[in-house]
Scaffold this motif. Sequence first.
Motif, short mmCIF file in Angstrom:
data_model
loop_
_atom_site.label_atom_id
_atom_site.label_comp_id
_atom_site.label_asym_id
_atom_site.label_seq_id
_atom_site.Cartn_x
_atom_site.Cartn_y
_atom_site.Cartn_z
N ARG A 119 29.05 27.44 48.83
CA ARG A 119 28.06 28.21 47.86
C ARG A 119 27.65 29.45 48.44
NH1 ARG A 119 27.09 23.21 46.08
NH2 ARG A 119 25.22 22.85 47.31
N TRP A 120 27.17 29.43 49.63
CA TRP A 120 26.75 30.69 50.30
C TRP A 120 27.89 31.55 50.51
CZ3 TRP A 120 27.54 33.56 54.60
CH2 TRP A 120 26.68 34.52 54.97
N GLY A 121 28.88 31.17 50.85
CA GLY A 121 29.91 32.06 51.04
C GLY A 121 30.38 32.86 49.84
N ASP A 122 30.41 31.81 48.59
CA ASP A 122 30.90 32.68 47.03
C ASP A 122 29.87 33.74 46.74
OD1 ASP A 122 33.14 30.99 46.94
OD2 ASP A 122 32.01 29.63 45.75
N SER A 140 31.42 39.25 48.55
CA SER A 140 31.68 40.61 48.19
C SER A 140 31.34 41.61 49.32
CB SER A 140 31.23 41.12 46.81
OG SER A 140 29.69 41.07 47.07
N ALA A 141 30.05 41.19 49.99
CA ALA A 141 29.77 42.02 51.20
C ALA A 141 30.48 41.88 52.19
CB ALA A 141 28.17 41.55 51.31
N PHE A 142 31.07 40.78 52.46
CA PHE A 142 32.00 40.74 53.55
C PHE A 142 33.34 41.37 53.33
CE2 PHE A 142 28.83 37.44 54.66
CZ PHE A 142 28.95 37.70 55.95
N ILE A 143 33.73 41.32 52.16
CA ILE A 143 35.02 42.02 51.84
C ILE A 143 34.85 43.55 51.98
CG2 ILE A 143 36.81 42.57 49.87
CD1 ILE A 143 36.28 39.51 48.86
N ASN A 144 33.95 43.95 51.61
CA ASN A 144 33.42 45.39 51.86
C ASN A 144 33.74 45.83 53.16
OD1 ASN A 144 33.37 45.94 49.10
ND2 ASN A 144 31.14 45.44 48.94
N VAL A 145 32.94 44.87 54.04
CA VAL A 145 32.76 45.12 55.53
C VAL A 145 34.21 45.35 56.12
CG1 VAL A 145 32.10 44.32 57.61
CG2 VAL A 145 30.38 44.36 55.77
N ILE A 146 34.86 44.26 55.83
CA ILE A 146 36.50 44.15 56.30
C ILE A 146 37.25 45.33 55.96
CG2 ILE A 146 38.56 43.09 56.05
CD1 ILE A 146 36.79 40.32 56.11
N GLU A 147 37.17 45.62 54.55
CA GLU A 147 37.95 46.95 53.91
C GLU A 147 37.31 48.27 54.72
OE1 GLU A 147 37.24 46.77 49.73
OE2 GLU A 147 38.88 44.92 49.64
N ASP A 148 36.04 48.29 54.85
CA ASP A 148 35.52 49.59 55.56
C ASP A 148 35.95 49.72 56.82
OD1 ASP A 148 34.44 50.26 53.14
OD2 ASP A 148 32.49 49.48 53.65
N SER A 149 36.00 48.79 57.53
CA SER A 149 36.43 48.70 58.94
C SER A 149 38.04 49.19 59.29
CB SER A 149 36.20 47.60 59.87
OG SER A 149 37.08 46.60 59.28
N GLU A 150 38.67 49.09 58.08
CA GLU A 150 40.14 49.36 58.31
C GLU A 150 40.69 50.58 58.24
OE1 GLU A 150 42.07 46.62 55.44
OE2 GLU A 150 41.81 44.79 56.69
#
Length: 118
Positions: free
Chosen positions: A101-104, A108-118
């Motif tokens: 539930r915490w992950g859900d 979005s915050a983690f997806i944004n971080v991964i996309e920004d680092s690429e």
Amino acid sequence: MYKRKNPMDYSDCSIRIPVDIISGSWKIWLILEINKGVARPSELYHSIAIAPRRVLTKQLKELELQGVVGKTVYPVLPLRVEYYLTAAGKDLIPILEQLERWGDKHKSAFINVIEDSE
């Protein structure tokens, strides 16, 4: 089986126990799959097909030694093995569901971080 040269001392920090139990690459997934019902190794290998069988086998053995998973071996040919959750393993399920539930909630915050680092 690998044995640590320096065994963990859990007396000063109880949080190490669950962290050590769920820290393996596939342990949480194994626990959740076994929670669906008694599972044979081939079923687990199939449901977690992206993981190497050798690693799954090793982590199942670790979960068994940690008292989270139990194993029944039937003396038939071919040998039949089934895994099930022990009482301690069942106690982990609400914790794992809360982590999901915490992950859900924060995905979005983690997806944004991964996309920004690429």
